[in-house]
Design an enzyme around this catalytic site. Structure first.
Site, PDB file in Angstrom:
ATOM      1  N   THR A 112       0.878  -1.058  -0.124  1.00 59.05           N
ATOM      2  CA  THR A 112      -0.039   0.129  -0.031  1.00 59.05           C
ATOM      3  C   THR A 112       0.961   1.363   0.024  1.00 59.05           C
ATOM      4  O   THR A 112       1.851   1.222   0.684  1.00 59.05           O
ATOM      5  CB  THR A 112      -0.948   0.106   1.364  1.00 59.05           C
ATOM      6  OG1 THR A 112      -1.890  -0.955   1.266  1.00 59.05           O
ATOM      7  CG2 THR A 112      -1.542   1.431   1.384  1.00 59.05           C
ATOM      8  N   GLY A 115      -9.573  -3.468   3.595  1.00 57.79           N
ATOM      9  CA  GLY A 115      -8.636  -3.192   4.693  1.00 57.79           C
ATOM     10  C   GLY A 115      -8.338  -1.838   5.336  1.00 57.79           C
ATOM     11  O   GLY A 115      -9.368  -1.117   5.644  1.00 57.79           O
ATOM     12  N   THR A 138       0.192   1.059   7.898  1.00 53.47           N
ATOM     13  CA  THR A 138      -0.017   0.108   7.045  1.00 53.47           C
ATOM     14  C   THR A 138       0.432  -1.262   7.280  1.00 53.47           C
ATOM     15  O   THR A 138       1.288  -1.338   8.262  1.00 53.47           O
ATOM     16  CB  THR A 138       0.184   0.500   5.607  1.00 53.47           C
ATOM     17  OG1 THR A 138      -0.209  -0.558   4.617  1.00 53.47           O
ATOM     18  CG2 THR A 138       1.599   0.404   5.150  1.00 53.47           C
TER      19      THR A 138
HETATM   20  N1  ASP Z   1      -2.827  -2.436   4.303  1.00 54.21           N
HETATM   21  C1  ASP Z   1      -3.205  -3.052   3.064  1.00 54.21           C
HETATM   22  C2  ASP Z   1      -4.351  -3.639   3.365  1.00 54.21           C
HETATM   23  O1  ASP Z   1      -4.656  -4.339   4.502  1.00 54.21           O
HETATM   24  C3  ASP Z   1      -2.374  -3.978   2.843  1.00 54.21           C
HETATM   25  C4  ASP Z   1      -0.768  -3.767   2.285  1.00 54.21           C
HETATM   26  O2  ASP Z   1      -0.322  -2.815   2.921  1.00 54.21           O
HETATM   27  O3  ASP Z   1      -0.155  -4.451   1.686  1.00 54.21           O
HETATM   28  O4  ASP Z   1      -5.286  -3.617   2.756  1.00 54.21           O
END
Ligand code: ASP
Length: 331
Positions: free
Chosen positions: A182, A212, A233
């Site tokens: 992300t 998410g 994140t």
């Molecule tokens: N934080 C993101 C989510 O849970 C995923 C990620 O950072 O890869 O959707």
């Protein structure tokens, strides 16, 4: 005192774009949107925008949020067929009385606002999904980003305690580099205004309909003008249960130093009873006076930082590796 911070290695170029936009006189809000749009269009980044990895059914669904200095915010979740979800989130903020639109409603809004439809699933993402579908016991199989070869992935099997074992190649005891990609961007502009943006395709091969932390105001992103701006994140469910971005900003409101606020938010995440060894959390914050810090649950988190304090050079954009100790740049 312009500052820009962006999560992960693929945030390096978006961070440069965000910072340069501020130096050229744009607001923090315009700047974070520009940086996020760059990443959404970058096909080498397989967890944001077009080119992102799909859900378990093979469909790419995107989440995004944006927030400004004055507490205005907008978000979209489960958006299919539109690449620039960050701009749709901004439009939700500016043109509707709501904070978040999801699924078909968000897509109809995007269409009415004139956003162009596009196929989000690239051949490379589709091939990885097809490989995942063929894995026996695939719900316990995840992708892990390889350390070398920025955009190479391996499949790993996750045991009950969260421990990973590689299944497609024979590479042992390598440092983990999770496939959390992300992008979260925070910025402070010339007038000291703060803004932030998050945009993602979420966890690879997530259950259909899963949303998410990134589009959830207070979990993945939170700004309190004059106080601080924070992004969180990683495994989104952790940050959703802990309201991590809000937690960090509120700690700073109560007088905590940026690194202590991040540390406290990490301690809170560590108490999550669903936490397993394979999960990651990456946090970053800018305080209103320009001090910033970042912290992660485990080594492996990276962020790009640009300000006139990085290396003492005006305009330097530096990629930091966040280890177990926080990365801090005091005022
Ligand atoms: N934080 C993101 C989510 O849970 C995923 C990620 O950072 O890869 O959707």
């Amino acid at each position: 005192m312009p500052i820009a911070l962006s999560t992960w290695k693929h945030g390096f170029q978006p961070n440069r774009i965000t910072y340069d936009a501020i130096l050229s006189g744009k607001s923090a809000l315009d700047a974070v949107e520009l940086g996020a749009r760059y990443c959404e269009a970058d096909l080498t980044c397989m967890s944001v925008g077009r080119g992102g990895l799909p859900d378990a059914t093979g469909e790419v669904t995107l989440d995004a949020s944006i927030m400004d200095h004055d507490g205005n915010c907008g978000a979209v979740a489960f958006v299919r067929s539109y690449e620039h979800v960050i701009s749709i989130a901004r439009r939700v903020m500016e043109k509707t009385p709501h904070v978040m639109l999801a699924g078909e409603g968000a897509e109809r809004f995007a269409e009415a606002e004139g956003f162009a439809k596009t196929d989000l699933l690239t051949e490379k993402a589709k091939a990885l999904w097809q490989e995942w579908v063929r894995q026996p016991d695939k719900m316990h199989v995840r992708l892990r980003r390889e350390e070398e070869g920025e955009h190479e992935y391996v499949f790993v099997k996750v045991g009950e305690n969260g421990a990973e074992s590689e299944i497609s190649r024979d590479i042992v005891s390598k440092p983990r580099n999770e496939s959390h990609d992300t992008i979260g961007i925070l910025a402070m502009d010339e007038s000291g205004h703060l803004a932030g943006a998050c945009t993602t395709s979420g966890l690879a091969f997530k259950m259909q309909g899963r949303v998410g932390d990134s589009p959830i105001i207070g979990a993945g992103l939170y700004i309190a003008g004059g106080i601080a701006a924070a992004v969180a994140t990683g495994n989104g469910e952790l940050m959703m249960r802990a309201c991590s971005a809000f937690h960090i900003v509120e700690m700073i409101r109560q007088g905590a130093e940026p690194e202590d606020a991040c540390e406290e938010a990490i301690l809170h995440i560590r108490r999550d009873k669903h936490l397993t060894d394979d999960m990651q959390a990456g946090l970053m914050v800018i305080r209103a006076d320009g001090a910033w810090a970042a912290r992660s649950l485990r080594p492996g988190f990276q962020l790009a930082a640009a300000s006139n304090r990085e290396n003492g050079t005006e305009g330097a954009n530096i990629l930091y590796n966040v280890t177990a100790d926080s990365v801090t740049n005091d005022k």
